[in-house]
Write a protein that holds these residues in place. Sequence first.
Motif, PDB file in Angstrom:
ATOM      1  N   ARG A  37      -2.069 103.429  99.862  1.00  0.00           N
ATOM      2  CA  ARG A  37      -1.423 102.469  98.998  1.00  0.00           C
ATOM      3  C   ARG A  37      -1.541 102.868  97.531  1.00  0.00           C
ATOM      4  O   ARG A  37      -0.581 102.772  96.762  1.00  0.00           O
ATOM      5  CB  ARG A  37      -2.095 101.111  99.232  1.00  0.00           C
ATOM      6  N   GLU A  38      -2.724 103.325  97.137  1.00  0.00           N
ATOM      7  CA  GLU A  38      -2.910 103.718  95.749  1.00  0.00           C
ATOM      8  C   GLU A  38      -2.118 104.987  95.425  1.00  0.00           C
ATOM      9  O   GLU A  38      -1.569 105.125  94.326  1.00  0.00           O
ATOM     10  CB  GLU A  38      -4.394 103.911  95.444  1.00  0.00           C
ATOM     11  N   LEU A  39      -2.036 105.905  96.399  1.00  0.00           N
ATOM     12  CA  LEU A  39      -1.221 107.101  96.163  1.00  0.00           C
ATOM     13  C   LEU A  39       0.244 106.723  95.983  1.00  0.00           C
ATOM     14  O   LEU A  39       0.979 107.362  95.223  1.00  0.00           O
ATOM     15  CB  LEU A  39      -1.384 108.090  97.320  1.00  0.00           C
ATOM     16  N   LEU A  40       0.667 105.672  96.706  1.00  0.00           N
ATOM     17  CA  LEU A  40       2.044 105.198  96.551  1.00  0.00           C
ATOM     18  C   LEU A  40       2.272 104.724  95.111  1.00  0.00           C
ATOM     19  O   LEU A  40       3.312 104.995  94.499  1.00  0.00           O
ATOM     20  CB  LEU A  40       2.262 104.047  97.528  1.00  0.00           C
ATOM     21  N   VAL A  41       1.276 104.028  94.557  1.00  0.00           N
ATOM     22  CA  VAL A  41       1.386 103.570  93.172  1.00  0.00           C
ATOM     23  C   VAL A  41       1.426 104.760  92.213  1.00  0.00           C
ATOM     24  O   VAL A  41       2.266 104.829  91.300  1.00  0.00           O
ATOM     25  CB  VAL A  41       0.201 102.628  92.827  1.00  0.00           C
ATOM     26  N   MET A  42       0.543 105.729  92.440  1.00  0.00           N
ATOM     27  CA  MET A  42       0.517 106.948  91.621  1.00  0.00           C
ATOM     28  C   MET A  42       1.877 107.646  91.639  1.00  0.00           C
ATOM     29  O   MET A  42       2.409 108.080  90.630  1.00  0.00           O
ATOM     30  CB  MET A  42      -0.519 107.942  92.190  1.00  0.00           C
ATOM     31  N   ARG A  43       2.402 107.753  92.846  1.00  0.00           N
ATOM     32  CA  ARG A  43       3.677 108.441  93.005  1.00  0.00           C
ATOM     33  C   ARG A  43       4.795 107.723  92.275  1.00  0.00           C
ATOM     34  O   ARG A  43       5.611 108.342  91.599  1.00  0.00           O
ATOM     35  CB  ARG A  43       3.982 108.477  94.492  1.00  0.00           C
ATOM     36  N   ARG A  44       4.810 106.418  92.424  1.00  0.00           N
ATOM     37  CA  ARG A  44       5.834 105.623  91.765  1.00  0.00           C
ATOM     38  C   ARG A  44       5.713 105.764  90.252  1.00  0.00           C
ATOM     39  O   ARG A  44       6.713 105.761  89.531  1.00  0.00           O
ATOM     40  CB  ARG A  44       5.631 104.156  92.171  1.00  0.00           C
ATOM     41  N   ALA A  45       4.467 105.894  89.739  1.00  0.00           N
ATOM     42  CA  ALA A  45       4.282 106.055  88.302  1.00  0.00           C
ATOM     43  C   ALA A  45       4.689 107.447  87.844  1.00  0.00           C
ATOM     44  O   ALA A  45       5.319 107.622  86.799  1.00  0.00           O
ATOM     45  CB  ALA A  45       2.824 105.798  87.934  1.00  0.00           C
ATOM     46  N   MET A  46       4.365 108.482  88.646  1.00  0.00           N
ATOM     47  CA  MET A  46       4.530 109.857  88.164  1.00  0.00           C
ATOM     48  C   MET A  46       5.969 110.361  88.247  1.00  0.00           C
ATOM     49  O   MET A  46       6.464 111.003  87.339  1.00  0.00           O
ATOM     50  CB  MET A  46       3.582 110.776  88.958  1.00  0.00           C
ATOM     51  N   TRP A  47       6.667 110.078  89.353  1.00  0.00           N
ATOM     52  CA  TRP A  47       8.001 110.651  89.542  1.00  0.00           C
ATOM     53  C   TRP A  47       8.914 110.495  88.324  1.00  0.00           C
ATOM     54  O   TRP A  47       9.529 111.471  87.886  1.00  0.00           O
ATOM     55  CB  TRP A  47       8.681 110.073  90.801  1.00  0.00           C
ATOM     56  N   PRO A  48       9.055 109.298  87.753  1.00  0.00           N
ATOM     57  CA  PRO A  48      10.038 109.186  86.666  1.00  0.00           C
ATOM     58  C   PRO A  48       9.684 110.040  85.439  1.00  0.00           C
ATOM     59  O   PRO A  48      10.579 110.362  84.657  1.00  0.00           O
ATOM     60  CB  PRO A  48      10.017 107.694  86.315  1.00  0.00           C
TER      61      PRO A  48
END
Lengths: 355, 355, 355, 355, 355
Positions: free
Chosen positions: E210-221
């Motif tokens: 779940r936390e990696l999902l948040v990281m990913r959502r933050a980093m991609w853009p």
Amino acid sequence: MIHRRRPPGTAPGTLVVDPSAERTAVHVIAYGEADYVEAEIESPDELDPFLEGWPVVWVNVVGLADAGLLEELGRRFEIHRLALEDVFNVHQRAKVEPFDHQLFIVARMVHPGGRSETEQVSFFVGAGYVLTFQERPGDSFDLVRARIRSGRGRIRRSPTGYLAYALLDALIDAYFPVLEGYGERLEALESEVMARPEASIVQRMHAVKRELLVMRRAMWPHREAINQLFRDDSSFIDDETRLHLRDCYDHVIQLIDIIETYRELASGLLDAYLSSVSNRMNEIMKILTIFAAIFIPLTFIAGLYGMNFAYMPELQWKWAYPVVLTVMTGVSVVMLLFFRRLGWVGRWRRQERKD
Amino acid sequence: MIHRRRPPGTAPGTLVVDPSAERTAVHVIAYGEADYVEAEIESPDELDPFLEGWPVVWVNVVGLADAGLLEELGRRFEIHRLALEDVFNVHQRAKVEPFDHQLFIVARMVHPGGRSETEQVSFFVGAGYVLTFQERPGDSFDLVRARIRSGRGRIRRSPTGYLAYALLDALIDAYFPVLEGYGERLEALESEVMARPEASIVQRMHAVKRELLVMRRAMWPHREAINQLFRDDSSFIDDETRLHLRDCYDHVIQLIDIIETYRELASGLLDAYLSSVSNRMNEIMKILTIFAAIFIPLTFIAGLYGMNFAYMPELQWKWAYPVVLTVMTGVSVVMLLFFRRLGWVGRWRRQERKD
Amino acid sequence: MIHRRRPPGTAPGTLVVDPSAERTAVHVIAYGEADYVEAEIESPDELDPFLEGWPVVWVNVVGLADAGLLEELGRRFEIHRLALEDVFNVHQRAKVEPFDHQLFIVARMVHPGGRSETEQVSFFVGAGYVLTFQERPGDSFDLVRARIRSGRGRIRRSPTGYLAYALLDALIDAYFPVLEGYGERLEALESEVMARPEASIVQRMHAVKRELLVMRRAMWPHREAINQLFRDDSSFIDDETRLHLRDCYDHVIQLIDIIETYRELASGLLDAYLSSVSNRMNEIMKILTIFAAIFIPLTFIAGLYGMNFAYMPELQWKWAYPVVLTVMTGVSVVMLLFFRRLGWVGRWRRQERKD
Amino acid sequence: MIHRRRPPGTAPGTLVVDPSAERTAVHVIAYGEADYVEAEIESPDELDPFLEGWPVVWVNVVGLADAGLLEELGRRFEIHRLALEDVFNVHQRAKVEPFDHQLFIVARMVHPGGRSETEQVSFFVGAGYVLTFQERPGDSFDLVRARIRSGRGRIRRSPTGYLAYALLDALIDAYFPVLEGYGERLEALESEVMARPEASIVQRMHAVKRELLVMRRAMWPHREAINQLFRDDSSFIDDETRLHLRDCYDHVIQLIDIIETYRELASGLLDAYLSSVSNRMNEIMKILTIFAAIFIPLTFIAGLYGMNFAYMPELQWKWAYPVVLTVMTGVSVVMLLFFRRLGWVGRWRRQERKD
Amino acid sequence: MIHRRRPPGTAPGTLVVDPSAERTAVHVIAYGEADYVEAEIESPDELDPFLEGWPVVWVNVVGLADAGLLEELGRRFEIHRLALEDVFNVHQRAKVEPFDHQLFIVARMVHPGGRSETEQVSFFVGAGYVLTFQERPGDSFDLVRARIRSGRGRIRRSPTGYLAYALLDALIDAYFPVLEGYGERLEALESEVMARPEASIVQRMHAVKRELLVMRRAMWPHREAINQLFRDDSSFIDDETRLHLRDCYDHVIQLIDIIETYRELASGLLDAYLSSVSNRMNEIMKILTIFAAIFIPLTFIAGLYGMNFAYMPELQWKWAYPVVLTVMTGVSVVMLLFFRRLGWVGRWRRQERKD
């Protein structure tokens, strides 16, 4: 899997030496069509005679511990600070960065020993020289060295771009035997899944998947990098070398293809494994159920006539015992027929025969 | 699944003969609108009369063991070393590489016997000739040969590009019956999953998935290759042939479509199989639980009155035995009603009837 | 799912009649703004008066058994051999192929009866005519015929391109009710999964998934085909028709959207089913474990005092029987409290109430 | 989930009134920088004074039952038949279609009540007017109306394009609180999965996934639609409005991002749930196995000495009973040690403490 | 995970202060090649001397509670209303928006404490100033401040664009140690899965995913944002800064690569965990089945001879007891051989040894 680079916020271009870096050694091979010369040098100043006297000079730096020497080299070859920082920070993805006077290439080298970790090799390709940095002694370049020494093939007649290609090509080709190893491990796992897998197979399947993930992460960026090299219009890559890069690009595509195929095979293997575990569980449960369902009623009947009531007329009846035995046999037969009808008994036998 | 190519680091263009390569034979068909001629030749020199006297010459090399002969052919047709290396290294993906004076095409041929391994066929298309290399005797080209011999269709009136197309088209079309075989295997597996699957079905499902993976890996690159051929502006492909290549491209798309559909079917099959294994496990557990839950309390009651205590007043009571039997019947009925309420007994019967 | 096309290697353009092809019938409707005329014809020669006398002629060929007649039609309308081959080989994907003098369109027609197989319809759109080939009698075009006959709408005032659009639009729209059927089946399956699924639900879920796969495979290529038609700059498609094609394209996108949504729903359904099977298994196991864990110790105690040892002092003790009964009750209560603490007993009751 | 559109094959542009359509009402707000006026009208003729006297007129049509009135409006605003058909067929995806004299926009409005169904809103933006059609009374536009009435913000000073933007923006923003609701449901589900999930959780997880699928299907096409609006070069969108559309586009991207994240969370939740069900099953099985494996041998021993053979020497031995009791205790201890060694007993206790 | 932005329908550009926003403080650093000056200011008017007297001014606003002050700043730097609204609404994705006179950049800052929530940092880059807004005190910029103060590196000699780059680079680099933390958690989880996982592992695996999902959502853009900054042709980014942005872009790619790899590792871990749970279940079931299958028949035999029938001839037979014991031993041995043949007993032992 990732390691500290320069601390966040320090100035870009700061060189951070990894405490576990290997001792630095600098090896030079200079060659022309007619001859070649080799030397170990200790200071960048010793490079001048080579650079002036030979058409192509390959400076191979092994080990990144000596930051001072590397900075001197950086100055000597006019390397941008950011590029030099990337040389030290050995966790780059493969890439090509064109500068005005040189090409900066990063690639990741695999080791035949089958360790899934890869080593960073940095290339600087300029007028008359190829400068390479590798982390540790031992590389995939020995046969390139042999070709330079023997003068076989076109390498001695070609410019620096061709040398860079030859090194890259050797580095890429070294992935093939490593992947072959994975292919063999997958085949062994597959045979075991289909036969009698031990519990440790989960661990081994997971290890292969994990290492293939590392391989994939290392290989994919080479595709873009070599493609970019192929399209680069600097003077370092001539047409003949470009033709060879197309071949090298093909190999990268092939390697990616193999890695992806292996990853799918590994996934399929896990599915097959889970299916066969489920299957086996079913068999275990059937055996338990057959035993329980046949004997529990019989035991109940036996228990019934083991009761010590004073008034149980059957107990005194002469034929009671044989009758009860017959009833018990009948119950067993009925249960067996029932399980045969459900396909449990017959099927279990058939499968046993197949083993 | 992958095999050693030239050892990493050797000079590009080095020809490595696979020790298991088949004996080399060279077959020539030369034809024009009016006539044709066939011959087996042993040396490239024998080719000259054909190349000079006929509009189109198809040189078909079968077996790659005779490196000397192949190198001579390479020199005769001015084949680039890297292309010749690809001919020997029979694990290329399908591709098209334009050279100035010829087109180099790699395709992968399937065998109707249903082996999932594919064989590499290399084409060189130049002015007046098509040179093909295949690994083993036996190919998908017999009907093309028949068309050349009989003069039916447009083949005898068309230039070399059309011959190359005709061979590629035959090679691609040979995938259809092989995939039909997979379709039939999938349908058989599906019927079995829905009926009473044996344990070996996991193995067979895995095998189909794995072979489809190989098929897919072989077929996908043809798409790009034929597309590239279609857009190629060299003089070897004329407009009429281009129209036919569009048709051939359609077939490749159709094949890819079928392969992907089959792969999805195979995945869906595995899901269905796992669901039905879970279902069956549920049924087994229900039967076990019903038996255990009904008989275990009864056996306990029987055991209770089997105790040998000196002072157990019930034991002497005249109606004790019938009362206990009645209680036992009551317990059974209550349990059955409980399971019927949970939907176990009724449902299990219904399903049995459905078989 | 795939069927033999012309044998691999035969000349392209060879017409292979499927032995199960239906008898050929040719229906002609010719119309202009003022009037229309219909006829059944038996030979292409009969077409001339229609083609010369009317602005738009729709020649509808039903059944592909009569290869001779079809070849004559092909010659009459100057159809390319490869296109004619595609008419016979009824397993094409939807596509648009522009020829100089006509547009060749392939589309796949669905049948309202809900069979998941689709039928190939081939269109040839040229100057003054639309020629269509369908495999079997019965199609989605009746309302188009009615519009021609009644003269309602713009169809009688429009050129051939509009007729082609109208037919395509009717064919595409016929997918909506069929997909509605799948929507209803999915909803029914969903209700059942959430209530008490029977074992056969696996089979039905698999069937829906499989048929949606077929639908998807049929529908996707229409997107590209209609898009290509929309961008086609031939004279057959005028601006007004192009506006209508945009609408038709929207419908295809909507259909693809629905199919993909249904596929995701079907996958989600399977997940929900597996979860609820696991849940139910848990419940079954709990019941079994509660019964076994409560009664097995009791039965053991009863067995203990059923032993026939000569010297067992308890057996003679007057209060032994009541004490043992009390101990047994205590063990049961402890076990029940233990299971309540694990949340088994309370939870099971709560769930039962929920039913 | 899909609903019948015009019957397949009827003329395009046929208006089919949904029998459940709501009664039609037409609301008009006309405004300029200085003032505004509102009215309910019954016939399109009443629109003329507004359209002639005010810079911007917003005609809001609620309910689609009165086909006659809608057709009149269509004629009044020169709406293309196909666009009008799309207004009636309320299952369009969001889209933008430019016509010469007006922009046709379809968007899907969500309702704060949390119903996962969305409502179609159709916009026609032309010179001096915005015409909107919605299915039911109640919308997300009340604050836009308030801004027009109060004259706050730039809306009264801006052209029609800005009004269209303001409505779209309000419609898009209304998705945020609805998605917040899903976020809260997911968090609640997550807490429950990690604690003691009830069986009904499967149903609730499935419902969230299904509704998110609907949300996703509704939101995605807005991305393309607003992007197209942003790039539209018609005179209806001026530069300032374009800047605001970029902001609106950002919101759509953010919504899509949230929906996709929630979908992944929901999938992860299901995985976690299945893992914890498996875990719990394991615990149940361990308890059962421990009980069975300890007591079954003891019960067997008790049964052994309950046999009534005449010659069983142990039965007469004085110390037999204590010895047997000791043996039984020994067997239990050995079994417990064995299970402790397998990690069952110790682990089970540790977990219990963790609760 | 999402939070209310301005209520749907309010005018765009409305500033909504989050009630939990931190107290606003404004910090200014102004510097040139020779010197620098720092100050805390309370009103925008105090900025003028800095902006007029120094080449580069960095205005750092911490805490968003004081809407009045922020609006004044917005007016002073001519910030567009929509951009200012984005500053307040702290749930933006990373993005770059060019305005005529300034660049608006949004990035998301991670906190080394390992909280998976990220904080929004907004940058306005204009002629002679960089204005940054952050939500809370504490950031990744301390080393940048130190570089400005010490004058090390090129920062004091470079224009505003370089300052913006330096801040972005520090912000991006701060993700590396946080991801390193995830790497370590994943490795710990992996070791535990392969050894003896506790039940709580499901929860911890889910948390990491779940936390990696948040990281990913933050980093991609950030990828798209920095790429856009790199290609931006405004005067704020000079060539040297562009070279540094390429380096920063590389880091973002590397971070995304690591996040995706970790997500795959986490998925693989769950698969491995489920496989090993299944395996362990199998082992439990085998033990249960072995016990039940061996002892149930024996108990039945014992029960048989515990029956109290008056006429059971065996009971009187002298050798009956030893014979029955022998039969029982025989049954046990047969069962054990049967289970050994199925590979249960032998395999179980082998695995035990492996522990």
